[in-house]
Write an enzyme that holds these catalytic residues in place. Structure first.
Site, short mmCIF file in Angstrom:
data_model
loop_
_atom_site.label_atom_id
_atom_site.label_comp_id
_atom_site.label_asym_id
_atom_site.label_seq_id
_atom_site.Cartn_x
_atom_site.Cartn_y
_atom_site.Cartn_z
CG HIS A 74 -21.35 3.26 -21.87
ND1 HIS A 74 -20.93 3.99 -22.95
CD2 HIS A 74 -22.08 2.24 -22.38
CE1 HIS A 74 -21.40 3.46 -24.07
NE2 HIS A 74 -22.09 2.39 -23.76
O1 RIB Z 1 -25.57 5.42 -22.90
C1 RIB Z 1 -25.02 4.53 -21.95
C2 RIB Z 1 -25.67 4.71 -20.62
O2 RIB Z 1 -27.03 4.33 -20.71
C3 RIB Z 1 -25.08 3.79 -19.54
O3 RIB Z 1 -25.20 4.42 -18.28
C4 RIB Z 1 -25.94 2.58 -19.58
O4 RIB Z 1 -25.97 1.90 -18.32
C5 RIB Z 1 -27.27 3.20 -19.88
O5 RIB Z 1 -27.81 3.64 -18.64
#
Ligand code: RIB
Ligand code: CA
Length: 309
Positions: free
Chosen positions: A238
Site C-alpha cells: 500500500h
Molecule cells: O489500509 C492500509 C494502510 O493502513 C497502510 O498505510 C497500512 O500501513 C496501514 O497504515
C-alpha cells in the site's frame, strides 16, 4: 538531477517499511525528515520502528515523534497485519541515533519553511500529525507543494466495508487535510490492492540474503497470511504507491476528483466520498485519485530498490 524535497509521515508498519526502504534508494527523492504517528501500532513502537529501519538501511535522516492518538476517536492498531510491534514481530537492531524530542508538527513546519514552498509530504498513516501542523501553523498550507497519501478508497474499504484504515484511524484529521487547499494525491485501496508482490516474488527477494531483503521477507510473513485469508493476490505494498507515484508517475493512472470524508457517520465513519462517479458534483476538486498501476513494473521496481541495499 533536480531532487524532490520530501517529508515522510508514517505509522511504521510492515508496508510503511517497504515505502521507506524504497525512498532510501530513489535518487530523485531528497528525504528531509520523517515523522511517526500512532496507527498500525502505538506511537512508542512506530517511532522506534522508523528509527530502526533507518538504521538498518543506512538512512541518516531525523525521525520525530508525533501524535500518540487520533484527534477525536479512539486509537485502533492493526496487529493482525503488522504484529504487536508493528514490524511483523521481527526484532531489529536498535538505532544508536540520538532520539529527537521535537514534536513532528514543529519539525515539519521548519522543514517546509526551509524548502521554500517545494516540500512534498508523503503521508502513509492516519493524518493526525499533518492536521495538528495545519492547526498550529496556518501558513503551512502555503508552504507545501503537494501531499501524497496512502489512504481512502473511491470504492470500498478494509477496516470497515466503507472505510480504509488510515482515514478511519483519524477521519477528522483526514478531513482537515483534504480541506486545507494543498493539492492532494490519494493512493487509495483502488490502486494499492493492485500494487502487490506475489508470495514467490517475496520469497525470491528474501532469498537474496542481505539484511534488508531478509527483513523485508521476514517482517511480511504475517501480512502475507492476512492477504491470503482475504484472497488478495499477494502482498499489497500500500504505502509504496505514493512513493513510486512521486518518483515514477508513469506507472500509475487516475482522475481529478473532489473528496470529502465522512466524520459523523456510524456505519460510514471514515469513508472517503469522491465525486468520480457522481457527475463531478463537488465544486472543490483538487484531489488526484490514483486508480490503476502497471503491476509488473511496480513489482519489478520494488524488487530493484530492495536489491540495491
Ligand atoms: O489500509 C492500509 C494502510 O493502513 C497502510 O498505510 C497500512 O500501513 C496501514 O497504515
Ligand atoms: Ca501505513
Amino acid at each position: 538531477m533536480n531532487r524532490i524535497p520530501i517529508w515522510f509521515d508514517t505509522d511504521l508498519g510492515v508496508d510503511d517499511a517497504v515505502a521507506l526502504l524504497s525512498i532510501g534508494k530513489l535518487p530523485n527523492l531528497d528525504l528531509r525528515g520523517i515523522s511517526a504517528v500512532a496507527g498500525n501500532a502505538e506511537l512508542c513502537r512506530t517511532f522506534e520502528n522508523a528509527r530502526n529501519v533507518c538504521h538498518l538501511a543506512g538512512i541518516h535522516v531525523p525521525v520525530y515523534p508525533g501524535a500518540e492518538h487520533p484527534l477525536f476517536v479512539p486509537l485502533h492498531t492493526a496487529p493482525l497485519v503488522h504484529g504487536e510491534n508493528g514490524v511483523g514481530e521481527v526484532e531489529l537492531p536498535p538505532s544508536p541515533a540520538p532520539k529527537e524530542t521535537k514534536p513532528a508538527w514543529d519539525a515539519l513546519y521548519e522543514a517546509a519553511k526551509a524548502a521554500e514552498g517545494e516540500l512534498q509530504v508523503i503521508a502513509v498513516g492516519p493524518l493526525t500529525n499533518l492536521a495538528i501542523a495545519f492547526g498550529k501553523y496556518p501558513e503551512l498550507k502555503t508552504l507545501l507543494k503537494r501531499i501524497l497519501i496512502m489512504g481512502g478508497a473511491a470504492k470500498g474499504g478494509n477496516v470497515t466495508p466503507a472505510a480504509e484504515f488510515n482515514i478511519y484511524g483519524d477521519p477528522h484529521a483526514a478531513q482537515m487535510v483534504f480541506r486545507a487547499g494543498v493539492p492532494v494525491v490519494m493512493c487509495g485501496l483502488d490502486v494499492t490492492m493492485k500494487a502487490y508482490l506475489t508470495p514467490a516474488e517475496v520469497d525470491e527477494i528474501g532469498g537474496r540474503g542481505t539484511p534488508v531483503c531478509r527483513f523485508f521477507h521476514d517482517s511480511n510473513q504475517l501480512a502475507l497470511k492476512f492477504f491470503e485469508r482475504i484472497t488478495a493476490p499477494g502482498l499489497c505494498c500500500h504505502d509504496t504507491c505514493p512513493v513510486l507515484f512521486l518518483s515514477c508517475p508513469e506507472l500509475f493512472s487516475g482522475e481529478e476528483a473532489g473528496v470529502y470524508v465522512e466524520t459523523r457517520g456510524t456505519v460510514t465513519l471514515g469513508k472517503t466520498v469522491t465525486d468520480l462517479w457522481s457527475d463531478k458534483q463537488f465544486a472543490d476538486r483538487h484531489v488526484f485519485v490514483v486508480l490503476d498501476v502497471d503491476r509488473n513494473r511496480f513489482a519489478a521496481k520494488v524488487r530493484e530498490l530492495l536489491l540495491a541495499y
